[in-house]
Design a protein around this motif. Sequence first.
Motif, PDB file in Angstrom:
ATOM      1  N   PRO A 268      34.844  33.316  37.466  1.00 48.24           N
ATOM      2  CA  PRO A 268      33.493  32.992  37.971  1.00 48.24           C
ATOM      3  C   PRO A 268      32.796  34.220  38.569  1.00 48.24           C
ATOM      4  O   PRO A 268      33.433  35.050  39.233  1.00 48.24           O
ATOM      5  N   ARG A 269      31.484  34.333  38.310  1.00 39.70           N
ATOM      6  CA  ARG A 269      30.727  35.486  38.811  1.00 39.70           C
ATOM      7  C   ARG A 269      30.691  35.521  40.337  1.00 39.70           C
ATOM      8  O   ARG A 269      30.549  36.585  40.931  1.00 39.70           O
ATOM      9  N   LYS A 270      30.842  34.337  40.959  1.00 38.86           N
ATOM     10  CA  LYS A 270      30.803  34.283  42.429  1.00 38.86           C
ATOM     11  C   LYS A 270      32.087  34.846  43.048  1.00 38.86           C
ATOM     12  O   LYS A 270      32.128  35.106  44.260  1.00 38.86           O
ATOM     13  N   ALA A 271      33.140  35.008  42.230  1.00 43.07           N
ATOM     14  CA  ALA A 271      34.430  35.479  42.758  1.00 43.07           C
ATOM     15  C   ALA A 271      34.313  36.915  43.275  1.00 43.07           C
ATOM     16  O   ALA A 271      33.573  37.733  42.726  1.00 43.07           O
ATOM     17  N   ARG A 272      35.064  37.203  44.345  1.00 41.61           N
ATOM     18  CA  ARG A 272      35.050  38.552  44.945  1.00 41.61           C
ATOM     19  C   ARG A 272      36.477  39.103  44.953  1.00 41.61           C
ATOM     20  O   ARG A 272      37.426  38.368  45.237  1.00 41.61           O
ATOM     21  N   ARG A 273      36.601  40.399  44.665  1.00 46.16           N
ATOM     22  CA  ARG A 273      37.910  41.067  44.704  1.00 46.16           C
ATOM     23  C   ARG A 273      37.968  41.930  45.964  1.00 46.16           C
ATOM     24  O   ARG A 273      37.056  42.726  46.201  1.00 46.16           O
ATOM     25  N   GLN A 274      39.016  41.776  46.740  1.00 48.36           N
ATOM     26  CA  GLN A 274      39.127  42.494  48.009  1.00 48.36           C
ATOM     27  C   GLN A 274      40.448  43.255  48.053  1.00 48.36           C
ATOM     28  O   GLN A 274      41.391  42.959  47.314  1.00 48.36           O
ATOM     29  N   LYS A 275      40.464  44.247  48.967  1.00 49.88           N
ATOM     30  CA  LYS A 275      41.683  45.032  49.214  1.00 49.88           C
ATOM     31  C   LYS A 275      42.231  45.600  47.902  1.00 49.88           C
ATOM     32  O   LYS A 275      43.376  45.364  47.519  1.00 49.88           O
ATOM     33  N   SER A 276      41.311  46.339  47.187  1.00 48.76           N
ATOM     34  CA  SER A 276      41.678  46.980  45.918  1.00 48.76           C
ATOM     35  C   SER A 276      42.239  45.965  44.922  1.00 48.76           C
ATOM     36  O   SER A 276      43.258  46.210  44.280  1.00 48.76           O
ATOM     37  N   SER A 277      41.591  44.800  44.845  1.00 50.29           N
ATOM     38  CA  SER A 277      41.926  43.710  43.912  1.00 50.29           C
ATOM     39  C   SER A 277      43.214  42.997  44.277  1.00 50.29           C
ATOM     40  O   SER A 277      43.666  42.131  43.523  1.00 50.29           O
ATOM     41  N   GLY A 278      43.815  43.296  45.420  1.00 55.66           N
ATOM     42  CA  GLY A 278      45.017  42.577  45.833  1.00 55.66           C
ATOM     43  C   GLY A 278      44.718  41.130  46.182  1.00 55.66           C
ATOM     44  O   GLY A 278      45.625  40.292  46.192  1.00 55.66           O
ATOM     45  N   VAL A 279      43.456  40.789  46.488  1.00 61.50           N
ATOM     46  CA  VAL A 279      43.056  39.414  46.833  1.00 61.50           C
ATOM     47  C   VAL A 279      41.891  39.030  45.935  1.00 61.50           C
ATOM     48  O   VAL A 279      40.900  39.754  45.851  1.00 61.50           O
ATOM     49  N   LEU A 280      42.002  37.886  45.235  1.00 62.58           N
ATOM     50  CA  LEU A 280      40.890  37.299  44.477  1.00 62.58           C
ATOM     51  C   LEU A 280      40.381  36.119  45.279  1.00 62.58           C
ATOM     52  O   LEU A 280      41.133  35.169  45.545  1.00 62.58           O
ATOM     53  N   GLU A 281      39.087  36.164  45.672  1.00 64.44           N
ATOM     54  CA  GLU A 281      38.515  35.132  46.537  1.00 64.44           C
ATOM     55  C   GLU A 281      37.449  34.371  45.742  1.00 64.44           C
ATOM     56  O   GLU A 281      36.524  34.963  45.186  1.00 64.44           O
ATOM     57  N   ILE A 282      37.583  33.035  45.643  1.00 67.69           N
ATOM     58  CA  ILE A 282      36.637  32.189  44.894  1.00 67.69           C
ATOM     59  C   ILE A 282      35.967  31.249  45.907  1.00 67.69           C
ATOM     60  O   ILE A 282      36.585  30.270  46.362  1.00 67.69           O
ATOM     61  N   PRO A 283      34.712  31.526  46.298  1.00 68.64           N
ATOM     62  CA  PRO A 283      34.034  30.648  47.258  1.00 68.64           C
ATOM     63  C   PRO A 283      33.520  29.375  46.580  1.00 68.64           C
ATOM     64  O   PRO A 283      33.351  29.325  45.359  1.00 68.64           O
ATOM     65  N   ASN A 284      33.272  28.328  47.386  1.00 64.26           N
ATOM     66  CA  ASN A 284      32.671  27.056  46.925  1.00 64.26           C
ATOM     67  C   ASN A 284      33.380  26.570  45.665  1.00 64.26           C
ATOM     68  O   ASN A 284      32.784  26.382  44.610  1.00 64.26           O
ATOM     69  N   PHE A 285      34.683  26.344  45.765  1.00 64.50           N
ATOM     70  CA  PHE A 285      35.526  26.000  44.619  1.00 64.50           C
ATOM     71  C   PHE A 285      35.073  24.678  44.005  1.00 64.50           C
ATOM     72  O   PHE A 285      34.840  23.691  44.706  1.00 64.50           O
ATOM     73  N   GLY A 291      42.098  26.165  36.778  1.00 64.78           N
ATOM     74  CA  GLY A 291      42.715  26.698  35.567  1.00 64.78           C
ATOM     75  C   GLY A 291      43.852  27.638  35.896  1.00 64.78           C
ATOM     76  O   GLY A 291      44.237  27.815  37.062  1.00 64.78           O
ATOM     77  N   LEU A 292      44.411  28.257  34.831  1.00 60.66           N
ATOM     78  CA  LEU A 292      45.554  29.165  34.979  1.00 60.66           C
ATOM     79  C   LEU A 292      45.023  30.594  35.151  1.00 60.66           C
ATOM     80  O   LEU A 292      44.323  31.111  34.279  1.00 60.66           O
ATOM     81  N   TYR A 293      45.339  31.215  36.288  1.00 57.89           N
ATOM     82  CA  TYR A 293      44.894  32.574  36.587  1.00 57.89           C
ATOM     83  C   TYR A 293      46.069  33.529  36.471  1.00 57.89           C
ATOM     84  O   TYR A 293      47.201  33.199  36.864  1.00 57.89           O
ATOM     85  N   GLU A 294      45.792  34.738  35.957  1.00 56.46           N
ATOM     86  CA  GLU A 294      46.833  35.746  35.763  1.00 56.46           C
ATOM     87  C   GLU A 294      46.494  37.005  36.550  1.00 56.46           C
ATOM     88  O   GLU A 294      45.347  37.453  36.548  1.00 56.46           O
ATOM     89  N   CYS A 295      47.542  37.546  37.221  1.00 55.28           N
ATOM     90  CA  CYS A 295      47.430  38.830  37.898  1.00 55.28           C
ATOM     91  C   CYS A 295      48.240  39.834  37.077  1.00 55.28           C
ATOM     92  O   CYS A 295      49.407  39.584  36.754  1.00 55.28           O
ATOM     93  N   VAL A 296      47.600  40.981  36.719  1.00 57.00           N
ATOM     94  CA  VAL A 296      48.262  41.999  35.891  1.00 57.00           C
ATOM     95  C   VAL A 296      48.397  43.280  36.713  1.00 57.00           C
ATOM     96  O   VAL A 296      47.397  43.806  37.222  1.00 57.00           O
ATOM     97  N   ALA A 297      49.638  43.755  36.878  1.00 60.71           N
ATOM     98  CA  ALA A 297      49.908  45.028  37.567  1.00 60.71           C
ATOM     99  C   ALA A 297      50.321  46.048  36.511  1.00 60.71           C
ATOM    100  O   ALA A 297      51.205  45.783  35.694  1.00 60.71           O
ATOM    101  N   GLU A 298      49.691  47.235  36.538  1.00 57.23           N
ATOM    102  CA  GLU A 298      49.900  48.176  35.434  1.00 57.23           C
ATOM    103  C   GLU A 298      49.916  49.603  35.953  1.00 57.23           C
ATOM    104  O   GLU A 298      49.149  49.963  36.857  1.00 57.23           O
ATOM    105  N   ASN A 299      50.850  50.421  35.402  1.00 62.80           N
ATOM    106  CA  ASN A 299      50.789  51.873  35.568  1.00 62.80           C
ATOM    107  C   ASN A 299      51.263  52.520  34.261  1.00 62.80           C
ATOM    108  O   ASN A 299      51.486  51.820  33.260  1.00 62.80           O
ATOM    109  N   VAL A 300      51.458  53.849  34.259  1.00 62.52           N
ATOM    110  CA  VAL A 300      51.780  54.542  33.006  1.00 62.52           C
ATOM    111  C   VAL A 300      53.159  54.149  32.475  1.00 62.52           C
ATOM    112  O   VAL A 300      53.451  54.366  31.295  1.00 62.52           O
TER     113      VAL A 300
END
Length: 1027
Positions: A268-285, A291-300
């Motif tokens: 959702p466009r209203k969603a906010r990412r905080q603390k370098s994307s460590g927190v996904l915040e969805i207001p007025n749910f 639905g099913l949400y995925e967190c992806v952690a990536e480096n080289v």
Amino acid sequence: HYLPWHRMMLENWCLIYDNMLHGPVFIQEPNNVIFPLDSEEKKVKLSCEVKGNPKPTIRWKLNGTSVDVGMDYRYSIVGGSLLINNPNKTQDIGMYQCIATNSFGTIVSREARLQFAYLENFKTRTRSTVSVRQGQGMVLLCGPPPHSGELTYAWIFNEYPSFVHQDNRRFVSQETGNLYIAKVETSDVGNYTCVVTNTVTNNKVLGPPTPLILRNDGVMGEYEPKIEVQVPETVPSAKGTTVKLECFALGNPVPTISWRRADGKQIPRKARRQKSSGVLEIPNFQQEDAGLYECVAENVRGKNMARGQLTFYAPPNWIQKISDAHKAIDENIFWECKANGRPKPSYSWLKDGEPLMPRDRIQIEHGALTITNVNLSDEGMYQCVAENRHGVIFTSAELSVIALGPDFSKTLLKRLTLVKVGGEVIIECKPKASPRPTYIWKKGKEILRENERINIMDDGSLRIVNVTKADAGSYSCIATNHFGTASSTGSLVVKDPTRVVVPPSSTDVTVGESIVLPCQVSHDHSLDIMFTWSFNGHLIDFEKDGDHFERVGGQDSAGDLMIRSIQLKHAGKYVCMVQTTVDKLSATADLIVRGPPGPPEAVTIDEITDTTAQLSWRPGADNHSPITMYVIQARTPFSVGWQAVNTVPDIIDGKTFTATVVGLNPWVEYEFRAVAANLIGIGEPSRPSEKRRTEEALPEITPANVSGGGGSKSELVITWETVPEELQNGGGFGYVVAFRPLGTVSWMQTVVASSDASRYVFRNESLPPFTPYEVKVGVYNNKGEGSFSPVTVVYSADEEPTRAPTSVFAKSLSASDIEVYWTSPRENQSKGRIQGYEVRCWRHEDKEENARKIRTIGNRTSTKITNLKGNALYQLAVKAYNTAGTGPSSATVNVTTKKPPPSQPPGNIIWNSSDSKIILNWDQVKALDNESEVKGYKVLYRWNRQSSTSVIETNKTSVELSLPFDEDYIIEIKPFSDGGDGSSSEQIRIPKISNAYARGSGTSTSNACTLSAISTIMISLTARSSL
């Protein structure tokens, strides 16, 4: 906002309702309370406010058991609310419910939870040292102490107030309180202390410090992300809340965190990412955010993923409540309540606070309650309860059962009922009664028998159809149930029906005309009658539409409609509607309006040439008068608006829908429109066609006003007026300039390749000055060359005069004027035609370039120069000139202007009149050292009513004038000298004199003197000096 009378009605209704007897109604129900254990107030209030008449009594339940206020001094009920003094977290925690009762029944409130917020201290005092390699990931556990209430977490680094700054490398989980460092660096070495805050009590406690040191056995190499803070497998989320998902990974290099939805939908466009994307915040749910949400952690070194399901839930919310009902004995009651929620709520019913079960007459199905054949035992307070695992809600209503004998006191029969002969009438009989009564009707004293015209309806009303005069009379309704009998009486009056005797008739009219549509009726004159008119289904507003519509007629039997200045929009259906208290009827007429035609449609350019255009169109509305002709108009970027054009055929009749426009200019953009006409007039024009450019053609128009001359030496200047763009007949337009010496045969030609050019200059050093040439200018464009303009003669440029004027001489005429003389150069000695002379004049002390320039025209060899300064030395020089410029200058000569004239005006002016003569005397004027000597005086005189002035000169200080006495005279005197005229005296007015002798002196025309026959009057006025 309510209007004042609305508010008064509302307030009055509230007062009436409060004063009426009714069951309990909740104004305020208890809410959940979280009580800080360390609160200074030491008192909890659970609010409950109820109204009812009689006033309800209030009691409370805790966890389903009644609260005995009398047995425990800590409890008290104030205004319905429950107060708990010195609350105890062991005894008082739980679910509270408010119960309100009066003589009408009992209702229960929603349940409210009482919780206690507290935060204890950490039990351990020390924590062991954590030893990690540089580049390794690390987790420090917080382990919060026992608590109740929501917590927030932070970490102190070494000493307060130095807190750990969260970024893509460091993260503090607000779920567990743990500190995560994705990749440890040397700057991370130190002591870490967990700070826990209770958001209800605002209490803070600090855990024991945890030392962090680096191992000395090497640096950790790179490794792929390892997700330490994971999204829970399922996250139930309430509607309208703010949902926060945490995700953080350890790794080297430091991993980046990103979020996505597993179903491919956008986050959702209203969603906010905080603390370098460590927190996904969805207001007025909302439901669509689940639905099913995925967190992806990536480096080289690779990437890892964690996922969690956000599920949507919502506590019940009413969309349909129940309301109070008043039912007669043996009637049925049906209530239905509806609530939405997720999961879908279940329903139950309470009567007077106790569960209501289906039995005998009581049916319960989901949110619907039906009680058949109600009796007095069914009275009470009913509540519908909607419940899911996230909440419970209540809606309440009172059922009152009425037992009453028939009562007409508030619903008497209508005293007088009117009906027309042949009509239908219903006389209502609606007494208040419970149960429903049986009905008997009487006419006069006779019981009415039902037949095909007369019947008694189910609700007791009497219906008579096809009424006759014999039906008139007195009617009584008698109602009976087992609680009693009552009756009411009214009269029926039968009137003759209304009839339209002169209806409006359908008519054809022409735009601009006026007509009257009649509507005249016969009717019973004892009845009020009302006429209304509608036009195409809408009532005519005679005030708003008074410009065209007016009601005429005058008497009560006529409602004629006048329509003035009829327009096309007035065509349609007109209905006259007539209404009395006993009947309603109408009459209809159609109005056809003939007018000028509507605009033709779809004007199209089918074919276009250089001078013609083939057009076609479709006819528009003829507005009920056949189209007799069409006119074609055209517009170009160069025309002023729309212009009529010539066509073939010349006159286009109304049945022809094509025409050829002729006489167009080549290579011009045209648009066309058509105008239709009929016998009534000319209609509106069509919409314009598309814009099209005519084809190119050879140019036909030649330049106008070919002329020239002037310019610099060795030039032949040729000028002309440009051909307007609309007459150039094509692109690539330009000019061909041809010229030859007068009397020769062959032409010289040059091309000027610019459509805007209006001038050509031919330069040649061998070109003789001021020599006649024959000149003509032609045109050309992309299609070829056009014709030339008529031949005209133009002279080549002059050569400047080569010799200077001689014998220059100047003399002073006055203090401001000088005269200059010179001799012309001999014609055989000077090249270049002489058109005149330029005299330059400048003061001796000024520079020559600032000299005044005076030009003469022709052969004059002298000129006067004016407006010079007096007694000043001037230098002068003379040059000959022509169109090529000026020649050499003559020798400079000097001249000195004369001294200025006297500045002192004549003074002490005295006049005497005797025998048709006026004698004037004045004092001599003496010139100053820098002024010219006085040579004499000028006497200026005129009639007061005349503008022309006469002058007499004298070298004396007196003068004698022979003037008739029958006029007023204006006289002034001034000295003159070599330097010019001096200052003038002020004007003296000598009045018309009837006596032969008079005397006076004066300085102003405003002073006058009338003299008697025997006396001489002196008016002593001294002339004012002019300094």
